[in-house]
Design a protein around this motif. Structure first.
Motif, PDB file in Angstrom:
ATOM      1  N   LEU A 198      -9.994 -20.821   5.718  1.00 39.88           N
ATOM      2  CA  LEU A 198      -9.585 -21.665   6.624  1.00 39.88           C
ATOM      3  C   LEU A 198      -8.861 -22.898   6.122  1.00 39.88           C
ATOM      4  O   LEU A 198      -9.467 -23.661   5.269  1.00 39.88           O
ATOM      5  N   LEU A 199      -7.830 -23.002   6.678  1.00 41.76           N
ATOM      6  CA  LEU A 199      -7.395 -24.650   6.321  1.00 41.76           C
ATOM      7  C   LEU A 199      -8.144 -25.759   7.581  1.00 41.76           C
ATOM      8  O   LEU A 199      -8.643 -26.785   6.977  1.00 41.76           O
ATOM      9  N   PHE A 200      -8.252 -25.292   8.693  1.00 45.02           N
ATOM     10  CA  PHE A 200      -8.985 -26.083   9.467  1.00 45.02           C
ATOM     11  C   PHE A 200      -9.448 -25.212  10.800  1.00 45.02           C
ATOM     12  O   PHE A 200      -8.924 -24.154  10.771  1.00 45.02           O
ATOM     13  N   ALA A 201     -10.546 -25.477  11.420  1.00 38.84           N
ATOM     14  CA  ALA A 201     -11.011 -24.550  12.574  1.00 38.84           C
ATOM     15  C   ALA A 201     -10.964 -25.452  13.895  1.00 38.84           C
ATOM     16  O   ALA A 201     -10.967 -26.557  13.737  1.00 38.84           O
ATOM     17  N   SER A 202     -10.823 -24.689  14.925  1.00 37.66           N
ATOM     18  CA  SER A 202     -10.519 -25.441  16.409  1.00 37.66           C
ATOM     19  C   SER A 202     -11.823 -26.211  16.736  1.00 37.66           C
ATOM     20  O   SER A 202     -13.073 -25.748  16.471  1.00 37.66           O
ATOM     21  N   GLY A 203     -11.553 -27.487  17.096  1.00 36.32           N
ATOM     22  CA  GLY A 203     -12.942 -28.195  17.469  1.00 36.32           C
ATOM     23  C   GLY A 203     -13.265 -29.246  16.249  1.00 36.32           C
ATOM     24  O   GLY A 203     -13.896 -30.209  16.431  1.00 36.32           O
ATOM     25  N   GLU A 204     -12.684 -28.806  15.111  1.00 38.00           N
ATOM     26  CA  GLU A 204     -12.856 -29.676  13.827  1.00 38.00           C
ATOM     27  C   GLU A 204     -12.301 -31.146  14.046  1.00 38.00           C
ATOM     28  O   GLU A 204     -11.307 -31.380  14.381  1.00 38.00           O
ATOM     29  N   ALA A 205     -12.924 -31.970  13.691  1.00 37.58           N
ATOM     30  CA  ALA A 205     -12.201 -33.392  13.556  1.00 37.58           C
ATOM     31  C   ALA A 205     -11.240 -33.389  12.755  1.00 37.58           C
ATOM     32  O   ALA A 205     -11.023 -32.762  11.518  1.00 37.58           O
ATOM     33  N   SER A 206     -10.342 -34.226  13.149  1.00 34.49           N
ATOM     34  CA  SER A 206      -9.067 -34.277  12.381  1.00 34.49           C
ATOM     35  C   SER A 206      -8.615 -35.607  11.454  1.00 34.49           C
ATOM     36  O   SER A 206      -9.116 -36.657  11.868  1.00 34.49           O
ATOM     37  N   GLN A 207      -7.937 -35.457  10.399  1.00 35.71           N
ATOM     38  CA  GLN A 207      -7.659 -36.360   9.449  1.00 35.71           C
ATOM     39  C   GLN A 207      -6.072 -36.565   9.548  1.00 35.71           C
ATOM     40  O   GLN A 207      -5.692 -37.714   8.909  1.00 35.71           O
TER      41      GLN A 207
ATOM     42  N   TYR B 199      -5.183 -19.408  18.693  1.00 35.45           N
ATOM     43  CA  TYR B 199      -5.524 -20.331  19.656  1.00 35.45           C
ATOM     44  C   TYR B 199      -6.746 -19.937  20.324  1.00 35.45           C
ATOM     45  O   TYR B 199      -7.791 -20.588  21.024  1.00 35.45           O
ATOM     46  N   ALA B 200      -6.888 -18.445  20.317  1.00 36.09           N
ATOM     47  CA  ALA B 200      -7.946 -17.823  21.000  1.00 36.09           C
ATOM     48  C   ALA B 200      -8.482 -16.463  20.555  1.00 36.09           C
ATOM     49  O   ALA B 200      -7.522 -16.224  19.486  1.00 36.09           O
ATOM     50  N   GLU B 201      -9.512 -15.733  20.503  1.00 37.72           N
ATOM     51  CA  GLU B 201      -9.503 -14.670  19.676  1.00 37.72           C
ATOM     52  C   GLU B 201      -8.362 -13.403  19.726  1.00 37.72           C
ATOM     53  O   GLU B 201      -8.340 -13.156  18.813  1.00 37.72           O
ATOM     54  N   ASP B 202      -7.711 -13.409  20.683  1.00 38.92           N
ATOM     55  CA  ASP B 202      -6.641 -12.390  20.935  1.00 38.92           C
ATOM     56  C   ASP B 202      -5.168 -13.106  20.846  1.00 38.92           C
ATOM     57  O   ASP B 202      -4.344 -12.180  21.011  1.00 38.92           O
ATOM     58  N   GLN B 203      -5.133 -14.288  20.476  1.00 40.99           N
ATOM     59  CA  GLN B 203      -3.751 -14.945  20.307  1.00 40.99           C
ATOM     60  C   GLN B 203      -3.581 -15.605  19.071  1.00 40.99           C
ATOM     61  O   GLN B 203      -4.250 -16.752  18.676  1.00 40.99           O
ATOM     62  N   THR B 204      -2.959 -14.773  18.093  1.00 39.28           N
ATOM     63  CA  THR B 204      -2.685 -15.327  16.890  1.00 39.28           C
ATOM     64  C   THR B 204      -1.137 -15.444  16.674  1.00 39.28           C
ATOM     65  O   THR B 204      -0.444 -14.587  17.452  1.00 39.28           O
TER      66      THR B 204
ATOM     67  N   GLY C 296      -1.079 -28.672  13.490  1.00 39.25           N
ATOM     68  CA  GLY C 296      -2.081 -29.738  13.924  1.00 39.25           C
ATOM     69  C   GLY C 296      -1.549 -30.723  14.473  1.00 39.25           C
ATOM     70  O   GLY C 296      -2.270 -32.058  14.648  1.00 39.25           O
ATOM     71  N   ILE C 297      -0.228 -30.504  15.088  1.00 43.51           N
ATOM     72  CA  ILE C 297       0.498 -31.553  15.651  1.00 43.51           C
ATOM     73  C   ILE C 297      -0.441 -32.210  16.964  1.00 43.51           C
ATOM     74  O   ILE C 297      -0.250 -33.407  17.476  1.00 43.51           O
ATOM     75  N   ASN C 298      -1.158 -31.664  17.658  1.00 43.15           N
ATOM     76  CA  ASN C 298      -1.861 -31.988  18.750  1.00 43.15           C
ATOM     77  C   ASN C 298      -2.726 -33.206  18.550  1.00 43.15           C
ATOM     78  O   ASN C 298      -3.062 -34.213  19.433  1.00 43.15           O
ATOM     79  N   VAL C 299      -3.460 -33.395  17.166  1.00 39.26           N
ATOM     80  CA  VAL C 299      -4.222 -34.563  16.804  1.00 39.26           C
ATOM     81  C   VAL C 299      -3.374 -35.876  16.910  1.00 39.26           C
ATOM     82  O   VAL C 299      -3.761 -36.927  17.118  1.00 39.26           O
ATOM     83  N   VAL C 300      -1.911 -35.896  16.862  1.00 38.93           N
ATOM     84  CA  VAL C 300      -1.104 -36.975  17.138  1.00 38.93           C
ATOM     85  C   VAL C 300      -1.278 -37.520  18.412  1.00 38.93           C
ATOM     86  O   VAL C 300      -1.040 -38.716  18.911  1.00 38.93           O
TER      87      VAL C 300
ATOM     88  N   SER D 192      -8.720 -36.384  18.868  1.00 37.63           N
ATOM     89  CA  SER D 192      -8.374 -36.058  17.454  1.00 37.63           C
ATOM     90  C   SER D 192      -9.143 -34.870  17.088  1.00 37.63           C
ATOM     91  O   SER D 192      -9.681 -34.891  15.885  1.00 37.63           O
ATOM     92  N   LYS D 193      -9.261 -33.811  17.613  1.00 34.74           N
ATOM     93  CA  LYS D 193      -9.790 -32.667  17.124  1.00 34.74           C
ATOM     94  C   LYS D 193      -8.479 -31.598  17.244  1.00 34.74           C
ATOM     95  O   LYS D 193      -7.904 -31.574  18.250  1.00 34.74           O
ATOM     96  N   TYR D 194      -8.778 -30.826  16.230  1.00 32.42           N
ATOM     97  CA  TYR D 194      -7.643 -29.539  16.297  1.00 32.42           C
ATOM     98  C   TYR D 194      -8.078 -28.426  17.512  1.00 32.42           C
ATOM     99  O   TYR D 194      -8.981 -28.267  17.580  1.00 32.42           O
ATOM    100  N   ASP D 195      -6.749 -28.011  17.860  1.00 37.01           N
ATOM    101  CA  ASP D 195      -7.145 -27.172  19.057  1.00 37.01           C
ATOM    102  C   ASP D 195      -6.918 -25.810  18.763  1.00 37.01           C
ATOM    103  O   ASP D 195      -6.587 -24.993  19.410  1.00 37.01           O
TER     104      ASP D 195
END
Length: 161
Positions: A59-68, A82-87, A97-101, A106-109
């Motif tokens: 993993l690069l990062f996981a959903s809910g993980e704090a962003s840097q 994004y969800a179990e069935d959405q890849t 990770g653009i959502n954290v900007v 500041s958590k990845y979605d």
């Protein structure tokens, strides 16, 4: 590994190239967000010391993980869930990770997995904020990318009537 994502990994070394500043700049010019940067800022984020390598099935990062900060895929094959069935596959040169900007928490979605060995450029949040303050179109482009990111995962949801 997602059965939906089946792509061949092409390593640039196979063609006699190497990951250097010139290659990184070429990749960044394919990304409309970073193609706006001047030479000084491009040189800063294309410093090869910023590169992060991840091996296959990590993993690069996981959903809910704090962003840097955000990442840009430079080489390899990655998927974003994004969800179990959405890849969805991550495109070469894409900002991840653009959502954290945009989001205040500041958590990845999403969760990003390396389907093959991947190389990324890392851009810290503070530097993204500097670009927003320095370039007139940078903030609107960040929001544009953010909404495209959200829409990509919403398109599979049924419409409510």
């Amino acid at each position: 590994m997602s059965s939906q994502i089946r792509r061949h990994t092409v390593k640039i070394e196979s063609f006699g190239f190497k990951i250097d500043k010139l290659y990184l700049r070429d990749i960044l010019f394919t990304n409309h967000l970073f193609s706006q940067l001047d030479d000084e800022d491009l040189n800063e984020i294309t410093d090869t010391r910023r590169l992060i390598e991840k091996s296959r099935d990590t993993l690069l990062f996981a959903s809910g993980e704090a962003s840097q900060g955000v990442y840009i895929l430079i080489e390899g094959v990655a998927s974003e869930r994004y969800a179990e069935d959405q890849t969805s596959p991550v495109d070469l040169g894409a900002t991840i990770g653009i959502n954290v900007v945009v989001d205040e928490d500041s958590k990845y979605d999403t969760t990003v997995n390396c389907e093959a060995r991947c190389t990324y450029i890392f851009v810290p949040l503070a530097q993204m904020q500097k670009f927003i303050n320095s370039y007139s179109d940078f903030e609107s482009t960040v929001y544009h990318d953010y909404f495209l990111h959200k829409i990509r995962f919403l398109k599979d949801y049924p419409r409510l009537v």
